[in-house]
Design an enzyme around this catalytic site. Structure first.
Site, PDB file in Angstrom:
ATOM      1  N   HIS A 449     -48.743  -9.630 -14.840  1.00  0.00           N
ATOM      2  CA  HIS A 449     -49.935  -8.818 -15.163  1.00  0.00           C
ATOM      3  C   HIS A 449     -51.210  -9.648 -15.016  1.00  0.00           C
ATOM      4  O   HIS A 449     -52.165  -9.237 -14.363  1.00  0.00           O
ATOM      5  CB  HIS A 449     -49.763  -8.295 -16.593  1.00  0.00           C
ATOM      6  CG  HIS A 449     -50.972  -7.663 -17.217  1.00  0.00           C
ATOM      7  ND1 HIS A 449     -50.987  -6.356 -17.633  1.00  0.00           N
ATOM      8  CD2 HIS A 449     -52.200  -8.154 -17.549  1.00  0.00           C
ATOM      9  CE1 HIS A 449     -52.169  -6.068 -18.162  1.00  0.00           C
ATOM     10  NE2 HIS A 449     -52.916  -7.151 -18.130  1.00  0.00           N
ATOM     11  N   GLU A 450     -51.211 -10.833 -15.624  1.00  0.00           N
ATOM     12  CA  GLU A 450     -52.441 -11.637 -15.617  1.00  0.00           C
ATOM     13  C   GLU A 450     -52.722 -12.246 -14.240  1.00  0.00           C
ATOM     14  O   GLU A 450     -53.823 -12.148 -13.715  1.00  0.00           O
ATOM     15  CB  GLU A 450     -52.369 -12.756 -16.662  1.00  0.00           C
ATOM     16  CG  GLU A 450     -52.228 -12.275 -18.106  1.00  0.00           C
ATOM     17  CD  GLU A 450     -53.436 -11.506 -18.624  1.00  0.00           C
ATOM     18  OE1 GLU A 450     -54.481 -11.477 -17.965  1.00  0.00           O
ATOM     19  OE2 GLU A 450     -53.305 -10.907 -19.710  1.00  0.00           O
ATOM     20  N   HIS A 454     -54.443  -8.761 -12.530  1.00  0.00           N
ATOM     21  CA  HIS A 454     -55.902  -8.988 -12.557  1.00  0.00           C
ATOM     22  C   HIS A 454     -56.362  -9.911 -11.421  1.00  0.00           C
ATOM     23  O   HIS A 454     -57.519  -9.874 -11.023  1.00  0.00           O
ATOM     24  CB  HIS A 454     -56.319  -9.583 -13.904  1.00  0.00           C
ATOM     25  CG  HIS A 454     -56.150  -8.644 -15.061  1.00  0.00           C
ATOM     26  ND1 HIS A 454     -56.533  -7.325 -15.015  1.00  0.00           N
ATOM     27  CD2 HIS A 454     -55.638  -8.837 -16.310  1.00  0.00           C
ATOM     28  CE1 HIS A 454     -56.271  -6.742 -16.178  1.00  0.00           C
ATOM     29  NE2 HIS A 454     -55.726  -7.636 -16.979  1.00  0.00           N
ATOM     30  N   GLU A 507     -56.510  -2.384 -16.696  1.00  0.00           N
ATOM     31  CA  GLU A 507     -55.283  -2.768 -17.411  1.00  0.00           C
ATOM     32  C   GLU A 507     -54.084  -2.020 -16.838  1.00  0.00           C
ATOM     33  O   GLU A 507     -52.988  -2.574 -16.717  1.00  0.00           O
ATOM     34  CB  GLU A 507     -55.415  -2.489 -18.915  1.00  0.00           C
ATOM     35  CG  GLU A 507     -56.428  -3.361 -19.641  1.00  0.00           C
ATOM     36  CD  GLU A 507     -56.219  -4.852 -19.442  1.00  0.00           C
ATOM     37  OE1 GLU A 507     -55.052  -5.298 -19.258  1.00  0.00           O
ATOM     38  OE2 GLU A 507     -57.223  -5.590 -19.447  1.00  0.00           O
TER      39      GLU A 507
END
Length: 727
Positions: A449-450, A454, A507
């Site tokens: 995810h990070e 992103h 997100e």
């Protein structure tokens, strides 16, 4: 009876954040550096009180005054003598701990107000019987009077954060609405000014509107100061309205932050770290986001430090308009063993990125390899502690210069430990596997995810000089099959264009990347998962996501049809996408619980994750990226708002399910953090027990050296703006 949504239960989880070993391994110089950075973070975090609600700072000061004179154990007999039961006294301690942990009287995760779970007259009796009251009766009575009604009030508008009639905010004066926020954003863009460290105050004089944009800074003067260069302050006419840019917001607090950053500079490990801190210091002194960006550039270059930190007005989740940053600061120590896995993930990024479901032209021209480390948090000041972070949030720096990822290991270890009897909405057969694999699967999800969520995806931009960062003559939109017709212009950013949906939409994109790439054997093997274990990690990661989508309904306000938490809205959207995929992939049904009350069951067919599930996420993720890259706000809103809708029509009655979720919700844990203090030449780590009383004790000892002055400053800052909140 107060609805349980609006108070914290007496048995709420409170855990101490363990960083003893990590701190012990630091050199004396590194410990001193950590100490001064922590001081800067803790003082800066107090600004969140003023960013949250009109009454938060006054409540904080009231509690500090009471508990500084009498710790929880000493105050207990006073409470009993004042007529409180032991349950009521515990409810007061939990409320106080909650206010400290959230830096205000609204939950940092969900943005709903919480009030003490005891009668107002009982709390008043306790306050008036306290030692603090006996020593300063008139001051304490005035303090009680200033916040006691707001402390307990649950009028509709006060139940949650929001803009205008939708809720409470102190980022805008009480007379501002969405149209004022939009106009101010246009003005800020025209001046090339960031909204991150600002608040907006509107006044009306003789029928003419004027706006004050106030920058957070230690310096109160609006004239240029020695060493500053030029100032951004001044008066401007914009669309027939008067705008004045002033500074000095949270001045006394920003002064403390700058002071401790300067102290930390003397113990920095490198010239680069010194320049980084100098950028931050200038930013908080003069109110300059450009200086903060400069500090952030040095921060990105500070590869693999032993002590990692970041500080400033960072996340925009709680600004109802989505562009003003809440203050946060963290100091953490790198966990070397865990960081090796993340380093492997970074070095595999170039292999994993092309697996994402959008054309090559929609990916950044080059992947700027970031630092990705696992950290043990020593200090995290602000309204709450996340599990992972990808920063800086400045689009221009992220696109062309890079970013850093951190996973907060000691937070993950405590926050996501689950007890079987508290596991809601799952089949019995899934519960043991869920408990076993929740931690490992969440670590994989946070990493993907990070870093690749992103950290991926290009934004198409035409700069002020008219130059494009893509070929507008040949680039095809894969969703339409035609040439790309929209993009970001000049100073426009993702946040400024997508405003109110930007945080949650991004997100959601990052969560989808995690779900999609966790199906990749290489990604799983980096985290040490092979064969059947790898399949179990995938299953629990996807099961956890759909369960989280259902739990997300707690963070939806039906009265205003609005979401209060970006991540939970994102997970609900993903649940909707996977339910829509059909073919029995996800089943969600309403049932009666063992206690006879409404319950729900959610199941996932593990044999269909790599077929039905993967295809659904692939299609949705590509849409999200294309709409984001091309600045297609109308298309993005239509898609995202559509999936975010919570209704009682269709195949699932989500409004009724929301009641069930609220009936069976479990509150998020609160963390007790250590303090550091200088003893001669050494730094001592002071730890506290994992309880509401321990959390309170940590805060009363946190600001010992200047408690009286600090409390006076907070009350003055709060009082200065109090006329602005009435409407």
């Amino acid at each position: 009876m107060v609805d349980s949504q609006y108070y914290l239960p007496n048995d709420i989880g409170v855990s101490a954040l363990d960083c003893r070993e990590a701190f012990r391994l630091l050199s004396p110089r590194e410990q001193m550096y950590s100490h001064y950075l922590s001081r800067a973070a803790w003082y800066g975090g107090l600004a969140v009180l003023l960013q949250t609600s009109p009454e938060s700072a006054n409540i904080f000061v009231l509690l500090q005054k009471i508990f500084r004179k009498q710790p929880a154990a000493e105050l207990e007999p006073v409470a009993m003598a004042a007529g409180l039961t032991s349950e009521q006294y515990q409810a007061f301690l939990v409320y106080a701990a909650g206010l400290y942990a959230n830096m205000g009287n609204y939950k940092s995760f969900g943005d709903t107000k919480f009030v003490p779970n005891l009668p107002k007259d009982k709390l008043k009796a306790l306050v008036f019987a306290s030692q603090a009251f006996k020593e300063q009766p008139s001051e304490m009575e005035a303090l009680w009077d200033s916040c006691s009604s707001a402390l307990f009030s649950l009028e509709d508008k006060q139940k949650q954060l929001g803009l205008g009639s939708k809720g409470i905010t102190t980022y805008f004066s009480g007379n501002c609405g969405l149209e004022d926020a939009e106009l101010a954003q246009k003005f800020l863009d025209s001046q090339n000014l960031s909204a991150y460290n600002t608040r907006l105050f509107k006044t009306e004089k003789g029928g003419k509107m004027s706006y004050e944009v106030r920058l957070a800074s230690a310096v109160k003067s609006d004239c240029a100061i020695d060493g500053e260069g030029e100032t951004r302050c001044g008066s401007f006419s914009f669309e027939d309205k008067e705008f004045t840019v002033k500074r000095g917001d949270y001045a006394q607090i920003m002064e403390k932050v700058s002071h401790y950053l300067e102290k930390a500079q003397a113990h920095a490990a490198s010239e680069n770290q010194k320049k980084m801190l100098e950028g931050y210091r200038r930013s908080f002194t003069f109110g300059s986001i450009d200086a903060h960006k400069e500090g952030s550039r040095f921060w990105i270059k500070d590869k693999g430090p032993i002590v990692e930190s970041y500080i400033g007005f960072i996340e925009s989740y709680r600004d109802p308009f989505g562009s003003r940053g809440e203050f946060e600061g963290f100091v953490a120590v790198v966990n070397k063993a865990m960081s090796e896995r993340f380093a492997k993930l970074v070095s595999s990024a170039e292999v994993l990125l092309p697996e994402l479901p959008w054309p090559r032209d929609f990916e950044k021209d080059t992947f700027l390899k970031p630092d990705f480390t696992s950290l043990d948090v020593l200090t995290f000041a602000g309204s709450g502690i996340p599990a992972g972070i990808n920063i800086p949030n400045y689009d221009d720096i992220r696109q062309s210069e890079g970013f850093k990822n951190v996973s907060l290991g000691n937070v993950l270890a405590v926050a996501y430990a689950t007890q079987k009897e508290k596991l809601t909405f799952l089949e019995e057969d899934d519960k043991d596997a869920y408990i076993k694999w929740k931690g490992p699967s969440f670590e994989v999800q946070v990493g993907l995810h990070e870093l690749l969520g992103h950290g991926s995806g290009k934004l198409f931009v035409q700069d002020d000089q008219g130059k494009f960062n893509f070929d507008q003559n040949t680039l095809i939109n894969p969703e339409t099959g035609e040439k790309v017709t929209s993009w970001y212009r000049g100073n426009e950013t993702w946040d400024s264009r997508f405003s109110t949906i930007a945080s949650s939409y991004e997100e959601c994109r990052a969560e989808c990347v995690g779900l999609y790439l966790c199906l990749n054997k290489l990604a799983l093997s980096i985290f040490g998962h092979e064969d059947q274990d790898a399949e179990d990690v995938v299953y629990i990661n996807w099961l956890n996501m759909v369960r989280a989508g259902l739990l997300g309904l707690e963070f939806y306000t039906s009265e205003s049809s609005s979401w209060r938490q970006a991540h939970m809205q994102a997970r609900f959207v993903i649940l909707r996408v996977l339910l829509e995929a059909g073919e029995g992939l996800v089943r969600l049904e309403e049932v009666a619980g063992a206690d006879g009350r409404p319950d729900a069951r959610i199941t996932l067919d593990r044999t269909k994750i790599r077929t039905v599930g993967k295809t659904a996420i692939q299609r949705f993720l590509c849409k999200l990226q294309v709409l984001k890259a091309t600045a297609d706000v109308a298309g993005g809103r239509a898609l995202y708002d559509g999936y975010s809708a919570v209704t009682d029509s269709g195949s699932h009655n989500f409004l009724r399910l929301r009641d069930t979720v609220l009936l069976r919700k479990e509150d998020r844990k609160m963390f007790v953090q250590a303090n550091t203090r200088v003893q001669g030449e050494a730094v001592e780590l002071v730890e506290y027990e994992g309880s509401a009383a321990g959390l309170i004790h940590s805060f009363t000892e946190r600001f010992q050296e200047d408690a009286e002055q600090l409390e006076a400053d907070l009350l003055e800052l709060s009082k200065r703006d109090s006329p602005c909140w009435c409407h």
